[in-house]
Design an enzyme around this catalytic site. Structure first.
Site, PDB file in Angstrom:
ATOM      1  N   ASP B  11       0.870  -1.179   0.000  1.00  0.00           N
ATOM      2  CA  ASP B  11       0.000   0.000   0.000  1.00  0.00           C
ATOM      3  C   ASP B  11       0.902   1.223   0.000  1.00  0.00           C
ATOM      4  O   ASP B  11       1.804   1.347   0.832  1.00  0.00           O
ATOM      5  CB  ASP B  11      -0.888   0.025   1.252  1.00  0.00           C
ATOM      6  CG  ASP B  11      -1.993  -1.029   1.168  1.00  0.00           C
ATOM      7  OD1 ASP B  11      -2.312  -1.461   0.052  1.00  0.00           O
ATOM      8  OD2 ASP B  11      -2.511  -1.420   2.232  1.00  0.00           O
ATOM      9  N   ASP B 130     -14.024  -5.653  -2.527  1.00  0.00           N
ATOM     10  CA  ASP B 130     -13.972  -5.662  -1.057  1.00  0.00           C
ATOM     11  C   ASP B 130     -15.335  -6.125  -0.580  1.00  0.00           C
ATOM     12  O   ASP B 130     -16.364  -5.581  -1.010  1.00  0.00           O
ATOM     13  CB  ASP B 130     -13.693  -4.251  -0.519  1.00  0.00           C
ATOM     14  CG  ASP B 130     -12.264  -3.798  -0.809  1.00  0.00           C
ATOM     15  OD1 ASP B 130     -11.428  -4.651  -1.160  1.00  0.00           O
ATOM     16  OD2 ASP B 130     -11.998  -2.587  -0.676  1.00  0.00           O
TER      17      ASP B 130
END
Lengths: 192, 251
Positions: B11, B130
């Site tokens: 990330d 997600d």
């Protein structure tokens, strides 16, 4: 000088990057003179067969490729374009290898994506590579095993991992993305 | 035999690797290119870079980072974060990314998936989903898990496959950052439903979590972040462990 064929396919820069890491300068070009005079020519490729062939024909690059006499390496779509015919877009291809390209039957996940080893193996291009070595594949179409086949891989069915005839070499996997073993294969090609 | 893949995810925030729990409390985890090189050396099969604060101003910086990664990394990598258009994709692929991943923008504009697939091929478009258990149903959530939608995870997965996605990156928000293991049930359900590869994500804490998800679901790959960043698990040890468990991995 190594020439990388410029056409409407993806991942051309990754081939250039891989050659850079091996210490070889290269140019990305669709100029027939530059392609003809290069020491080696690489036809990279991620893309769709019919639009790629259309692009090559419109520019006369199909005849340029067929006339090359130095070592030529097709990668992934590059390999498929060097066959006779591809089911992808019902496409007549260059006919360098006497075999056809078919869509994998849908009995497992498609695309065949990831690292796979070899079923059989021979030839100069894959010198020093062993059956257990894994290389990176990403493709939904495969070329059928033929006389020019030098290596095979098994996914859903056995198919061509590599082909060789005269000065033309091709691999279905991506040596430029296959870590150290991929670099060895590219180095073998550059040493031809 | 096709190997199961281990994929570290980096990330990225303002050019640095960060990691939080449930997308909050971000900790610095180092320079992404250096970390990526370490993972390649350890035997990572692919890498994913997600720009979690992607904005228009950051986009040029991200393309620059992608160029640096592409110059040094000899395995495939995927880039995502704030991709809204075919032009965004084109810039990242040109910079050297092998695949791109889209998440919220795919929910907002499903046709973006087909546009990317038809222009660059299905192999380069990874749709990230997600999902969160809401009233006993696995629902799709967007905006880093903050916004629920009315989409069921399995039907959305089938939909993105139809639209031309080449791969699905499925993250269970219930498991993400908890180190309690991947969600076996939704990963298995999605993987059995679609005919494209599924990457399991969210919840890896121990090596046995990887063998569990590979044994019990048809997933093609497993993704994790903090356990690799903070050196809790070395990818080499993980792969030796998986081989002992009879799971086929690249060593």
């Amino acid at each position: 000088m190594i020439a990388i064929l410029k056409y409407n396919a993806g991942n051309i820069t990754s081939v250039k990057n891989a050659l850079n890491r091996l210490g070889f300068a290269s140019i990305i070009t669709d100029d027939p003179d530059e392609l003809g005079s290069a020491d080696k020519v690489i036809i990279p490729g991620v893309g769709e067969a019919s639009s790629a062939m259309k692009y090559l024909r419109e520019r006369g690059l199909d005849n340029t490729i067929l006339a090359l006499t130095q070592p030529v390496l097709g990668i992934c779509l590059g390999l498929q374009l060097m066959c006779r015919y591809s089911e992808e877009g019902d496409t007549k291809c260059l006919g360098i290898f006497e075999t056809d390209v078919r869509l994998f039957p849908p009995v497992d996940k498609i695309p065949h994506m990831g690292w796979n080893n070899f079923l059989t193996l021979k030839g100069d291009l894959l010198k020093g590579v062993s059956l257990e070595d894994d290389v990176y594949y990403v493709h939904s179409y495969y070329s059928e095993i033929c006389q020019s086949t030098t290596a095979t891989c098994d996914y859903i069915l056995p198919f061509c991992a590599a082909l060789e005839t005269k000065n033309f070499y091709a691999v279905q996997f991506h040596p430029e993305k296959s870590a150290g073993i991929g670099e060895k294969i590219l180095q073998n090609f550059l040493n031809l | 035999m096709l190997k199961r893949r281990i994929i570290p995810c980096l990330d990225i925030k303002e050019g640095r690797t960060v990691k939080g729990v449930n997308f909050k409390n971000l900790r610095d985890a180092g320079d992404p290119v250096e970390l990526a090189k370490l993972y390649v050396k350890q035997g990572a099969d692919e890498l994913v870079f997600l720009d979690i604060t992607a904005t228009i101003e950051n986009r040029k910086a991200l393309a620059g980072l992608v160029e640096r990664i592409a110059g040094e990394i000899n395995i495939p990598f995927t880039v995502g974060g704030g991709i809204e258009s075919v032009n965004d994709v084109s810039a990242l692929l040109k910079a050297g990314a092998d695949k791109v991943t889209i998440n919220s923008s795919a929910v907002r504009k499903p046709e973006l998936i087909s546009e990317i697939a038809s222009q660059f091929g299905s192999q380069c478009i990874v749709v990230a989903i997600d999902t969160k258990l809401i009233n006993d149903e696995w629902m799709v959530v967007v905006n880093g898990g903050r916004t629920p939608t009315t989409l069921y995870a399995v039907s959305w997965a089938l939909n993105v496959e139809d639209l031309g996605a080449g791969e699905i990156l499925l993250t269970s928000m219930n498991n993400d950052g908890t180190k309690s293991g991947f969600s076996i049930d939704i990963t298995g359900e999605v993987s059995r439903s679609v005919n494209i590869p599924v990457i399991a994500s969210g919840g890896a804490g121990l090596m046995k979590h990887f063998s569990e998800v590979f044994f019990n679901t048809g997933c093609s790959a497993a993704l994790a972040a903090s356990i690799f960043h903070f050196r809790e698990i070395d990818i080499r040890d993980l792969k030796r462990y998986l081989l002992n468990e009879n799971i086929s991995v690249r060593c």
